[in-house]
Structure formats: structure tokens, C-alpha cells
Design a protein around this motif. Structure first.
Motif, PDB file in Angstrom:
ATOM      1  N   LYS A  98      35.754   3.601 107.956  1.00 34.96           N
ATOM      2  CA  LYS A  98      37.058   3.308 107.322  1.00 34.96           C
ATOM      3  C   LYS A  98      37.690   4.582 106.755  1.00 34.96           C
ATOM      4  N   SER A  99      36.900   5.323 105.946  1.00 38.01           N
ATOM      5  CA  SER A  99      37.456   6.541 105.323  1.00 38.01           C
ATOM      6  C   SER A  99      37.816   7.562 106.386  1.00 38.01           C
ATOM      7  N   THR A 100      36.966   7.669 107.412  1.00 35.21           N
ATOM      8  CA  THR A 100      37.227   8.657 108.458  1.00 35.21           C
ATOM      9  C   THR A 100      38.515   8.296 109.191  1.00 35.21           C
TER      10      THR A 100
ATOM     11  N   PRO B 171      42.076   8.930  97.324  1.00 37.01           N
ATOM     12  CA  PRO B 171      40.752   9.044  97.939  1.00 37.01           C
ATOM     13  C   PRO B 171      39.755   8.029  97.371  1.00 37.01           C
ATOM     14  N   GLN B 172      38.682   7.842  98.132  1.00 33.11           N
ATOM     15  CA  GLN B 172      37.683   6.856  97.722  1.00 33.11           C
ATOM     16  C   GLN B 172      37.054   7.252  96.388  1.00 33.11           C
ATOM     17  N   ARG B 173      36.812   8.567  96.235  1.00 35.93           N
ATOM     18  CA  ARG B 173      36.229   9.017  94.959  1.00 35.93           C
ATOM     19  C   ARG B 173      37.350   9.548  94.085  1.00 35.93           C
TER      20      ARG B 173
ATOM     21  N   MET C  87      45.290   3.735 100.369  1.00 39.31           N
ATOM     22  CA  MET C  87      44.350   3.557  99.256  1.00 39.31           C
ATOM     23  C   MET C  87      42.967   3.305  99.845  1.00 39.31           C
ATOM     24  N   ASP C  88      42.104   4.324  99.753  1.00 41.50           N
ATOM     25  CA  ASP C  88      40.780   4.213 100.364  1.00 41.50           C
ATOM     26  C   ASP C  88      39.797   3.630  99.351  1.00 41.50           C
ATOM     27  N   ASP C  89      39.629   2.337  99.432  1.00 39.30           N
ATOM     28  CA  ASP C  89      38.706   1.632  98.537  1.00 39.30           C
ATOM     29  C   ASP C  89      38.985   2.018  97.089  1.00 39.30           C
TER      30      ASP C  89
HETATM   31 MG   LIG Z   1      34.696   5.150 102.759  1.00 38.69          MG
END
Ligand SMILES: [Mg+2]
Ligand SMILES: Nc1ncnc2c1ncn2[C@@H]1O[C@H](COP(=O)(O)OP(=O)(O)OP(=O)(O)O)[C@@H](O)[C@H]1O
Length: 617
Positions: free
Chosen positions: A379-381, A420-422, A500-502
Motif C-alpha cells: 500500500k505505502s509503496t 506519511p504513515q509515520r 493519507m497513508d494509514d
Molecule cells: Mg504502509
């Protein structure tokens, strides 16, 4: 090292000429000193002439003052050159690292980049300073002393000619064995930096899992390994000084013995023998210093090649020659899709499986795409291909109808805002963190973004409001607060596409729903006000977060396992149904089954999913 000097030394060329020239003058005085002392001994002390002793003493004093003055100038030139070059190299490295794509950053690794920008630059700086101060001094002093000694007496000079190669041989023996160790030492420092960084940044997790002993052990092993190598080098190089001084003192003894005989027969004066001893000491000491220079330059050259490796790394993602892309006109009769993937694939390295595999989809302007899938499903990629954090290996990704590779990167990343996710914040204030995308954003705009991100309440509760301090990494905020601030940051500067990544994973369901509602409202308001509606990509592992999306992409091992609306996918995509069954309550599922059978067209959902058939969707 030469390459670094060529790149960064030009500005300091003047200092690099003046410094060694001053040193040369000092060396000339050093070479003359034994001759003046010889005169002092022969004409003053030997002849019991106090006036001559005072005269030559004053000459020596004047030579010392002049020598020191030139040394000070040289010292200043060395400091200006080394500090200036160090600052420039560090600046260039930092700038270049910021241009590298994620792929290159992954290859070097953050700890190694930090060591290169700090320790390796320090080594080069030290070598430059020593180079300006000492590179001329010691070789010139060694050769000059030798020539002067031979000019005094050839027979005594033979002792010289035996001692010098003997010391040279010892140096060659030791250095040849030390140099490979210096290269290893830098790599071992990288490893210590890596363990340090992991251990310190993950200190909370380490404590929570009671892994302190394991981490201590890991660090101790790396430190011991580095220490063993350093000790091995130390042991080898510790031979140098005793052997040099042994040879030197044996030489002095031989000179005094042979010289004494020559003084007795009247071939030499006492002063000449003393001058000879001084020249001998100067030559051999110079050789020791030259060897130290070799050590410093060897370390610096290992560091320089690590610095050059980064500076010469060509960023794989560039936008050279790309012209600004014209955004579609609002209300255009045939609008281009906001986002499209055309058989896009990406892998993290040669031979590695595709993290994104043959993805094809199109998202119209103003619509919402939900991306769902298990951990590590890509997903993130997938979303990082949109703003070109990575480039698709095969196939293409387009934004507003233009291939992302044709966009100027600044424009692309202004149009596409990524959360980003983080969640990552930097030290400063809430305002300084929020204005990354638009430095001129007004307070009103910042509060509007905070309102949408459901973050205004806790920011208002802070005494300093927008100017409340943010500590490094945002550690004075909770995980959920950090996430909301990063969402607000992406909303400032009116992006056309929001990813919006998670980024709502730490939000409770109510806040998550309120956030999505606010984003939808903003999208509709944008369109109503004659602008482009906001297109949104929401990555999540929660069905509740993506179920209202206009289109949901189900990822499995990088491939599309299903594509369609929630209702369509529930009936047609087995993987999606399984995810729903594991997350939704029984009542929701029962309601779902009813609506799905009445509203969906079986098979439509998987129309674009090449892997769907394989998955049995
Ligand atoms: Mg991810
Ligand atoms: N920098 C990297 N180098 C090598 N492989 C990577 C890298 N980042 C991710 N991967 C691999 O690519 C695959 C997809 O990772 P990705 O982060 O896109 O998954 P994800 O679906 O976002 O997972 P999650 O839900 O845990 O965030 C995984 O198998 C992962 O191991």
C-alpha cells in the motif's frame, strides 16, 4: 582526496599557497639554526668570547621571532582552509542527500550518511589543516637537513645515509600493514552509529520488551570489534617511535664517536659535530612526522572516497528540463483523471519480488480512492509512486493526465500532498511545522487546516496556540495528536490530491469519521467555489475507513486483488469479504449481504484487477 580538493579547494587556493609559503620560510630558519649554533660554539664558547655568544644568541632569538610570526600566519591559513572546506563539503553533502530518491537513501542507510557527514568530513578537515601546515615542512626539513649535513662532512654523512633508509624501511613495513585497518575502522564506526541510532530511537520499545541486555550486548560487540581493530593498528604503529628513536640515538652515538676522532685530528670543529647531530635529529624526527602525515592522509583518503561516493551518486529521480504542467480547468467537459496507474510495477532491488505488481486503475477528479490490504501488501509503496518518492520500474503513473516523470518535482509535490504513515514532526513550533507547504499561510488558513484535521481543539488548549513548541520528532505530542498535525500540514497550501497513508490509524473511529467528512466537505466546497475538487487517496487496514470511498483497491502481495466500491467488492472479491468479516460487526455484515446482492453487478468490481481471477474474486 584530490577530487574533493578539486571540487571544494578552488575558493581557498590563495590560503593554500600563502600558508605553505610561510611554513617554508619557517623551515629555512629551522635549517639555518644549527649553523648559527655551530658558529656560537666555535666562535663564542670555544674562543671564550662572550660578545660572540651574545651576538649569535640575539641572531637565534630574532630568527625564532620571525619563524613564529610566519608560523602564526600559516596556522591561520590552515584554519581558514580546513574549516571553510569542511563547512562547504558538509553543506554540499546535505544538499545532495536531500536530492537523492528513497531508493538511494535506502542503499546508503541513514546511520552511514550521518557518519559520512560528521566523522568523515572531520577526517578530511584534519588532513587539509595538516596538509597546509605540515606537508611542506616535514619533507623539506628532512631533505634540507640531509643536504646540509652532507655539505658539512661526507664521511659523517655516510652514517646518515645508513640510518635514513633503515627508518624508511621500518615505516614501510608498519604502514603497509596499518592502511587496510584504517579503511575497516570507518566501516566499523558506521555499524556502531547504526546500533546507537536504533537503540536510542527505539529506547521505549527496547524497555517495554525488556531488551536492554540484548541491546547492550549488541552495542558492546560492535564497540569491541571496532576497539580490536583500533588496538591492532595501535600495536603495529607503537613499534614506530621506539625503533625510530633507537636508530636515531645509535646514529647520534656513531656521529659523536666518529666526529670526536675527526675533531681530535683537526678535520672538524666541535660546532660542526653539534650541527651534524642537530641535522641528524631533525631529519629523523621529520621522517616520523611524515609517517604520521601518511596515517592522517590514509584515513582522510578512505573518508574522502566515502564522501565522494555520496556526492557522485546520481539521483535516479530528477526533473531536469520538465516544464510546468497546466492543471485541468474546473468544469472541463472532458476532464482528465486526477490519478491513473497504467500497468505500474515496482521492485526494491534486482531480483526482489515486485512490491507493486502490474497495477492499473483510474481515479476521476474529486473522487476518493481507498487502498486496503494486509501488512506488507504494498500500500505505502503504491502511493509513494504518485509523488515520485520511487519511480515505477515498468508501466507509468500519471497525475492530472501527465506522467509524473514529466512534472517538475516541486509542482508535483505541491499538487500532491502526502501524509506519511509515520507521523514526523521537527523541532520548532506548531506554526513552523504547519507551514512547510506554504510559508506564507495565514493564521486563518492554519486554523482551517487544523479544524479539518480535527486538531484545533488540542492546539487551542495550548497556552501559546500556534506558537506552542514542538520538540524533536514531536515527542511532546501523543501519537494521535502527531498524526492530526501531519494531516493538517498536508492540507495547508490547497493541494489538489491528498494522500493519507494509514494516517488515521491512531484516531478513534468517531474522529476518523469526522476527518473524512471534513475532507469530503472541503472537496465539494472547492468544486462549488469554482476550483478543482480535492481528490483523496486513503490507505488503511480498516474497512470502516475506506468503505465510503468511491473506489477501493484491494492489494495482495503488490497486485490488485479487487477494484470497485465496497458493495461490489463484498460480493465479488473473496479477500475483501474476508477482511470485512474479520473487522465488521455481525449486524453490519448482515445488512451488507442484503444490500450487496441487490446493488452490485457481480464481476464488475474485478474488471480491472488482473490478479482477480487467480484469487477467485
Ligand atoms: Mg504502509
Ligand atoms: N525500503 C525498502 N526496502 C526493501 N523492501 C521494502 C522497503 N520498503 C518496503 N519493502 C517491502 O515492500 C513490501 C511492501 O511494503 P509496504 O510498506 O508498501 O507495505 P504496506 O502495505 O504499506 O504495509 P503496512 O500495512 O505494514 O504499512 C513489503 O514486502 C516490504 O518488506
Amino acid at each position: 582526496m584530490i577530487e574533493l580538493l578539486r571540487r571544494f579547494g578552488g575558493k581557498f587556493r590563495r590560503y593554500m599557497v600563502i600558508g605553505p609559503a610561510c611554513k617554508l620560510i619557517e623551515v629555512i630558519f629551522d635549517l639555518l639554526t644549527p649553523l648559527v649554533i655551530a658558529q656560537m660554539i666555535d666562535k663564542g664558547i670555544g674562543a671564550h668570547d662572550v660578545n660572540a655568544v651574545i651576538h649569535y644568541g640575539m641572531v637565534l632569538g630574532a630568527m625564532a621571532v620571525i619563524g613564529i610570526s610566519f608560523t602564526l600566519v600559516c596556522q591561520k591559513m590552515a584554519a581558514l582552509t580546513s574549516q571553510g572546506m569542511g563547512t562547504d563539503i558538509r553543506g554540499a553533502l546535505y544538499q545532495h542527500i536531500n536530492k537523492l530518491s528513497y531508493a538511494e537513501l535506502d542503499r546508503f542507510g541513514t546511520p552511514s550518511l550521518i557518519t559520512r557527514i560528521t566523522n568523515d568530513v572531520n577526517q578530511v578537515q584534519l588532513a587539509v589543516a595538516l596538509g597546509v601546515r605540515m606537508l611542506i615542512r616535514w619533507p623539506f626539513l628532512a631533505v634540507g637537513s640531509m643536504v646540509a649535513a652532507l655539505a658539512i662532512d661526507l664521511k659523517l654523512g655516510m652514517i646518515f645515509l645508513i640510518c635514513t633508509p633503515a627508518i624508511g624501511l621500518v615505516f614501510w613495513f608498519v604502514m603497509a600493514r596499518c592502511i587496510p585497518y584504517y579503511k575497516q575502522l570507518q566501516a566499523k564506526l558506521d555499524r556502531i552509529a547504526l546500533i546507537c541510532r536504533e537503540g536510542l530511537s527505539g529506547a521505549r520499545v527496547v524497555r517495554a520488551f525488556v531488551r536492554e541486555d540484548h541491546e547492550r550486548e549488541r552495542f558492546a560487540q560492535a564497540a569491541d570489534d571496532q576497539a580490536h581493530t583500533a588496538i591492532a593498528v595501535g600495536k603495529l604503529s607503537s613499534i614506530l617511535n621506539p625503533v625510530t628513536f633507537l636508530v636515531m640515538n645509535l646514529g647520534v652515538c656513531a656521529i659523536l664517536w666518529v666526529g670526536g676522532i675527526q675533531v681530535n685530528v683537526g678535520e672538524l670543529t666541535q660546532g660542526q659535530v653539534m650541527a651534524f647531530v642537530n641535522y641528524m635529529t631533525q631529519t629523523l624526527t621529520s621522517i616520523v612526522y611524515v609517517a604520521n602525515l601518511v596515517v592522517v592522509f590514509t584515513k582522510a583518503s578512505a573518508s574522502a572516497s566515502r564522501i565522494n561516493e555520496v556526492l557522485n551518486c546520481v539521483p535516479s529521480i530528477t526533473d531536469e528540463g520538465n516544464q510546468p504542467v497546466a492543471l485541468p480547468k474546473p468544469g472541463n467537459a472532458a476532464p482528465v483523471p486526477a490519478l491513473s496507474f497504467d500497468h505500474a510495477s515496482f521492485s526494491f532491488g534486482a531480483g526482489a519480488a515486485n512490491a507493486v505488481n502490474d497495477v492499473t486503475l483510474e481515479l476521476p477528479l474529486g473522487k476518493t480512492l481507498g487502498v486496503i490490504g494486509g501488512t506488507g501488501s504494498g500500500k505505502s509503496t503504491l502511493v509513494s509512486l504518485i509523488s515520485r518518492l520511487y519511480d515505477a520500474g515498468t508501466g507509468s503513473v500519471s497525475v492530472m493526465g501527465s506522467d509524473v516523470r514529466a512534472w517538475p518535482l516541486d509542482q508535483l509535490r505541491h499538487v500532491v500532498a502526502t501524509v506519511p504513515q509515520r507521523a514526523s514532526l521537527v523541532s520548532g513550533t506548531i506554526r513552523s511545522n504547519l507551514t512547510w507547504r506554504d510559508e506564507s499561510a495565514t493564521d486563518e488558513e492554519l486554523w482551517a487546516a487544523l479544524d479539518m484535521a480535527q486538531a484545533s481543539e488540542f492546539v487551542r488548549n495550548k497556552q501559546q496556540g500556534l506558537d506552542a513548541p514542538v520538540e524533536a520528532g514531536g515527542k511532546n505530542f501523543s501519537g494521535g495528536q502527531r498524526q492530526r498535525l501531519t494531516i493538517a500540514r498536508a492540507l495547508v497550501g490547497s493541494p489538489q490530491i491528498l494522500i493519507m497513508d494509514d494516517s488515521a490509524s491512531a484516531l478513534d473511529f468517531k474522529t476518523d469519521a469526522a476527518l473524512r467528512h471534513a475532507i469530503r466537505e472541503r472537496s465539494m466546497r472547492g468544486a462549488a467555489e469554482g476550483g478543482l475538487p480535492l481528490t483523496t487517496v486513503i490507505v488503511s487496514q480498516r474497512v470502516s475507513t475506506v468503505r465510503d470511498a468511491d473506489m477501493i483497491c484491494v492489494l495482495d502481495h503488490g497486485s490488485v486483488a479487487g477494484l470497485g466500491t465496497h458493495d461490489e467488492l463484498y460480493t465479488t472479491c473473496q479477500l475483501y469479504r474476508e477482511i470485512c468479516q474479520s473487522q465488521l460487526r455481525r449486524e453490519e455484515l448482515e445488512g451488507q449481504q442484503g444490500s450487496a446482492t441487490s446493488t452490485s453487478t457481480p464481476g464488475a468490481a474485478c474488471a480491472l484487477a488482473s490478479t482477480c481471477a487467480k484469487e477467485g474474486c
